[in-house]
Design a protein around this motif. Structure first.
Motif, PDB file in Angstrom:
ATOM      1  N   ASP A   1      13.096 -18.046  -1.192  1.00 41.29           N
ATOM      2  CA  ASP A   1      13.294 -19.037  -2.525  1.00 41.29           C
ATOM      3  C   ASP A   1      14.547 -19.348  -2.869  1.00 41.29           C
ATOM      4  OD1 ASP A   1      10.202 -18.659  -2.957  1.00 41.29           O
ATOM      5  OD2 ASP A   1      10.277 -16.931  -2.934  1.00 41.29           O
TER       6      ASP A   1
ATOM      7  N   TYR B   1       9.557 -10.254  -7.234  1.00 44.43           N
ATOM      8  CA  TYR B   1       9.144 -10.109  -5.738  1.00 44.43           C
ATOM      9  C   TYR B   1       8.128  -8.708  -5.890  1.00 44.43           C
ATOM     10  CZ  TYR B   1      11.646 -13.868  -3.219  1.00 44.43           C
ATOM     11  OH  TYR B   1      12.253 -15.528  -2.609  1.00 44.43           O
ATOM     12  N   ASN B   2       6.963  -8.772  -5.567  1.00 45.33           N
ATOM     13  CA  ASN B   2       6.306  -7.782  -5.738  1.00 45.33           C
ATOM     14  C   ASN B   2       6.291  -7.351  -4.224  1.00 45.33           C
ATOM     15  OD1 ASN B   2       4.311  -9.373  -3.803  1.00 45.33           O
ATOM     16  ND2 ASN B   2       3.566  -9.812  -5.656  1.00 45.33           N
TER      17      ASN B   2
ATOM     18  N   THR C   1       4.002  -7.313  -1.699  1.00 44.42           N
ATOM     19  CA  THR C   1       3.517  -8.251  -0.665  1.00 44.42           C
ATOM     20  C   THR C   1       4.378  -9.699  -0.147  1.00 44.42           C
ATOM     21  OG1 THR C   1       1.230  -8.333  -1.980  1.00 44.42           O
ATOM     22  CG2 THR C   1       1.653 -10.685  -0.816  1.00 44.42           C
ATOM     23  N   LYS C   2       5.159  -9.984  -0.867  1.00 49.13           N
ATOM     24  CA  LYS C   2       6.244 -11.001  -1.544  1.00 49.13           C
ATOM     25  C   LYS C   2       7.380  -9.565   0.304  1.00 49.13           C
ATOM     26  CE  LYS C   2       9.070 -14.069  -0.167  1.00 49.13           C
ATOM     27  NZ  LYS C   2       8.996 -15.646  -0.103  1.00 49.13           N
TER      28      LYS C   2
ATOM     29  N   GLU D   1       6.257 -10.132   3.111  1.00 53.52           N
ATOM     30  CA  GLU D   1       6.117 -11.165   4.242  1.00 53.52           C
ATOM     31  C   GLU D   1       7.797 -10.919   5.022  1.00 53.52           C
ATOM     32  OE1 GLU D   1       7.622 -15.229   2.295  1.00 53.52           O
ATOM     33  OE2 GLU D   1       5.271 -14.483   1.797  1.00 53.52           O
ATOM     34  N   LEU D   2       8.497 -10.848   4.086  1.00 52.48           N
ATOM     35  CA  LEU D   2       9.918 -10.968   3.992  1.00 52.48           C
ATOM     36  C   LEU D   2      10.436  -9.276   6.094  1.00 52.48           C
ATOM     37  CD1 LEU D   2      11.460 -10.650   0.154  1.00 52.48           C
ATOM     38  CD2 LEU D   2      11.917 -12.772   2.459  1.00 52.48           C
TER      39      LEU D   2
END
Length: 137
Positions: free
Chosen positions: A69, A79-80, A82-83, A86-87
């Motif tokens: 971002d 960021y959690n 889930t993020k 994703e990364l």
């Protein structure tokens, strides 16, 4: 962007064989920086670089900006899991969970630094009283 470099400029030897490194050397490396978001970006990229070449990180820099971002400190700090997943699935960046967690951790520390010192810039430059250090060849 032009892919040629001015060979008449005296440069450090570490960047002479790569146009991307040379451009980084000429335009960014060693230049004073006072933007908190850019300082956080470099802190994050340096964390990702551990064990890798800086050239590898520079080649992925735009991917990192998109994935993180644009290194918006407050966004990254939130960021959690889930993020993080994703990364870890993003082939355009270095997919190392410890390094990703370090960036998130650092974003939260930057927020604390801002609360105490006003800005990351003020905090970092305070160590050298706001003056650049000039080394000689």
């Amino acid at each position: 962007m032009e892919d040629t470099i001015d060979l008449s400029i005296t440069r450090c030897e570490w960047n002479l064989n790569d146009v991307l490194l040379t451009r980084y050397h000429d335009e960014e490396w060693g230049n004073p920086l006072h933007n908190d978001q850019m300082l956080f970006e470099f802190l994050s990229l340096d964390a990702m670089q551990a064990g890798l070449s800086w050239n590898t990180i520079l080649r992925k820099r735009e991917n990192f900006r998109q994935a993180f971002d644009h290194f918006e400190i407050e966004v990254v700090a939130a960021y959690n899991e889930t993020k993080i997943q994703e990364l870890l699935a993003n082939p355009g960046i270095v997919r190392n969970k410890a390094k990703i967690n370090a960036i998130i951790h650092n974003a939260n520390r930057v927020i604390e630094i801002r609360e105490q010192f006003g800005s990351l810039d003020h905090y970092l430059w305070g160590f050298i009283e706001g003056k650049t250090i000039q080394n000689s060849w």
